[in-house]
Design a protein around this motif. Sequence first.
Motif, PDB file in Angstrom:
ATOM      1  N   GLY A  55      28.134  49.477  37.480  1.00 59.06           N
ATOM      2  CA  GLY A  55      28.470  48.998  36.142  1.00 59.06           C
ATOM      3  C   GLY A  55      29.945  48.853  35.864  1.00 59.06           C
ATOM      4  O   GLY A  55      30.335  48.560  34.726  1.00 59.06           O
ATOM      5  N   ILE A  56      30.810  49.029  36.874  1.00 55.85           N
ATOM      6  CA  ILE A  56      32.250  48.919  36.671  1.00 55.85           C
ATOM      7  C   ILE A  56      32.839  48.014  37.745  1.00 55.85           C
ATOM      8  O   ILE A  56      32.615  48.231  38.939  1.00 55.85           O
ATOM      9  N   ALA A  57      33.624  47.017  37.314  1.00 59.36           N
ATOM     10  CA  ALA A  57      34.075  45.959  38.229  1.00 59.36           C
ATOM     11  C   ALA A  57      35.519  46.106  38.676  1.00 59.36           C
ATOM     12  O   ALA A  57      36.041  45.205  39.325  1.00 59.36           O
ATOM     13  N   GLY A  58      36.174  47.234  38.349  1.00 57.59           N
ATOM     14  CA  GLY A  58      37.603  47.341  38.612  1.00 57.59           C
ATOM     15  C   GLY A  58      37.985  48.126  39.841  1.00 57.59           C
ATOM     16  O   GLY A  58      39.121  48.601  39.930  1.00 57.59           O
ATOM     17  N   GLY A  59      37.090  48.281  40.810  1.00 54.61           N
ATOM     18  CA  GLY A  59      37.373  49.123  41.968  1.00 54.61           C
ATOM     19  C   GLY A  59      38.591  48.679  42.763  1.00 54.61           C
ATOM     20  O   GLY A  59      39.401  49.503  43.174  1.00 54.61           O
ATOM     21  N   ALA A  60      38.724  47.388  43.006  1.00 57.84           N
ATOM     22  CA  ALA A  60      39.887  46.854  43.725  1.00 57.84           C
ATOM     23  C   ALA A  60      41.008  46.646  42.705  1.00 57.84           C
ATOM     24  O   ALA A  60      41.384  45.524  42.374  1.00 57.84           O
ATOM     25  N   THR A  61      41.560  47.745  42.232  1.00 55.15           N
ATOM     26  CA  THR A  61      42.391  47.727  41.023  1.00 55.15           C
ATOM     27  C   THR A  61      43.604  46.821  41.134  1.00 55.15           C
ATOM     28  O   THR A  61      43.902  46.055  40.215  1.00 55.15           O
ATOM     29  N   SER A  62      44.329  46.882  42.230  1.00 56.13           N
ATOM     30  CA  SER A  62      45.523  46.046  42.343  1.00 56.13           C
ATOM     31  C   SER A  62      45.168  44.555  42.360  1.00 56.13           C
ATOM     32  O   SER A  62      45.916  43.729  41.820  1.00 56.13           O
ATOM     33  N   VAL A  63      44.031  44.202  42.951  1.00 61.68           N
ATOM     34  CA  VAL A  63      43.585  42.805  42.959  1.00 61.68           C
ATOM     35  C   VAL A  63      43.224  42.364  41.538  1.00 61.68           C
ATOM     36  O   VAL A  63      43.581  41.258  41.095  1.00 61.68           O
ATOM     37  N   VAL A  64      42.530  43.238  40.827  1.00 64.20           N
ATOM     38  CA  VAL A  64      42.162  42.929  39.441  1.00 64.20           C
ATOM     39  C   VAL A  64      43.410  42.748  38.581  1.00 64.20           C
ATOM     40  O   VAL A  64      43.484  41.850  37.733  1.00 64.20           O
ATOM     41  N   LEU A  65      44.422  43.580  38.803  1.00 64.26           N
ATOM     42  CA  LEU A  65      45.648  43.461  38.024  1.00 64.26           C
ATOM     43  C   LEU A  65      46.366  42.141  38.300  1.00 64.26           C
ATOM     44  O   LEU A  65      46.998  41.571  37.397  1.00 64.26           O
ATOM     45  N   ALA A  66      46.290  41.647  39.518  1.00 63.14           N
ATOM     46  CA  ALA A  66      46.865  40.332  39.808  1.00 63.14           C
ATOM     47  C   ALA A  66      46.150  39.254  38.999  1.00 63.14           C
ATOM     48  O   ALA A  66      46.773  38.319  38.473  1.00 63.14           O
ATOM     49  N   HIS A  67      44.843  39.396  38.879  1.00 66.20           N
ATOM     50  CA  HIS A  67      44.039  38.464  38.076  1.00 66.20           C
ATOM     51  C   HIS A  67      44.434  38.539  36.605  1.00 66.20           C
ATOM     52  O   HIS A  67      44.635  37.507  35.956  1.00 66.20           O
ATOM     53  N   ILE A  68      44.585  39.744  36.082  1.00 60.80           N
ATOM     54  CA  ILE A  68      44.971  39.919  34.678  1.00 60.80           C
ATOM     55  C   ILE A  68      46.399  39.423  34.451  1.00 60.80           C
ATOM     56  O   ILE A  68      46.694  38.766  33.450  1.00 60.80           O
ATOM     57  N   GLY A  69      47.276  39.728  35.379  1.00 59.95           N
ATOM     58  CA  GLY A  69      48.659  39.280  35.235  1.00 59.95           C
ATOM     59  C   GLY A  69      48.778  37.772  35.212  1.00 59.95           C
ATOM     60  O   GLY A  69      49.577  37.210  34.445  1.00 59.95           O
TER      61      GLY A  69
END
Length: 334
Positions: A55-69
Motif C-alpha cells: 500500500g505504499i509506493a515510495g520505496g525507491a525514495t530517491s527515484v520518487v524524489l526525482a519525479h517530484i522534483g
Amino acid sequence: MTSRAMTPLSVLDLIPVREGGSVAESLTEAAKTAQVAERAGYARYWVAEHHGMDGIAGGATSVVLAHIGAATSKIRIGAGGIMLPNHTPYVIAEQFGTLDAMFPGRVDLGLGRAPGADGRLAYALRKDIRQASEVFPQDVVELRARFEGQALHGVAAPQAAGAKVEMWILGSSTFGAQLAAMLGLPYAFASHFAPAQLDQAAAIYRERFEPSETLDKPHFMAAINVMAADTDEEAWYLASTNDQAFVALRSGTPGRAKPPIRGYRETLRPHELAMLDQMRSVSAIGSPETVRAGLEAFVRRTQADELILSGSTYDPEAMRRSLQLTMDAVRQPA
C-alpha cells in the motif's frame, strides 16, 4: 499562527496505493499533490522510505524524489526519511548528491535509524540491518563528510562532493534527539504515529544542542496528522481511510488504502480503539477553523520551528483540498 508570524508548514506523503489502483497512478497523484503544495506555500515535500508494503509506493525514495522534483520548481523535496541502516552512506551520498545537481538548493535528507521492516527485508537487502543500526551515528558522520568532499577510505564520491543537501535527523524516541543535538543538525520528530516521547525528545534536543557549521541554534520540526474538510464530520469521515491503514498495520495486516467508512471508530474493539486514539492524540482533523485551532495548540505545546503534516484519504483530490484548506486557514489573520 497569524499571517505575520506563521509557523512554516510542510507535507509528508507516504504515497499510498489505493485499492483498485496502481503504483503508477499513485506516483502520478503524488506529483499533482506536490504541485498543489508548492502553489499553496508549503515549505517542503517529503517522502518516506518503506519496503515490502503493497500500500505504499515510495520505496525507491530517491527515484520518487526525482519525479517530484521534476514536477515542481521551488518547493524543497526530501526524504522523511531514508532508513540509513538499509543502505551504505556512500550510495546515499551519490543519490542525494545527484538530486542536488538536478534540483540545486532544494534537497533535504532526513535520516532514520529504524529499518522499517523485519528480518525478511534484511535478507532481501543482503545486509545485517541490526548491526548497521548500531553504527548509525558513525554512518551519519561519514555521510556528512562525503557531502563536504572528503575521499574516505581512499574512494571519492564526486556526485556528493560539495552538494548542498540539508541533512536532518529523524526520530520517534530520545535517541535521535541526542544525536541531532550532538551533531548540530535539525531534528524532526515522528509524533504523527509515535507521540509518547515527543515533549521529552524536544526538550533534550534543545537543552543539549551544540552549534555547528550547519546550524547555529536548534531547529525542531514536529509531525502531526491533519485532515481538513468543510465540516468536522466530513473530515473525520475522510480520515477514516488513514485510521483503517493504521489499525491494519498495527494488527499485522497492512494493505492498500481503503475507501472511508462513516462511523468507523464504532466498529473497533477496545484495544484497537485505544491504539488508534494514542496515534490520533497528535492530530488536527475537522473544518478549517478546527484544524487551525489544533495546529495553533500544537505549536504552543511544542514550540516547534516547523510542522510537517501527515495524512491521507482514498480520494487524492480530497487530500489536495485538505492541504489547500489548511494553508488558507492558517493564513487568516487572528
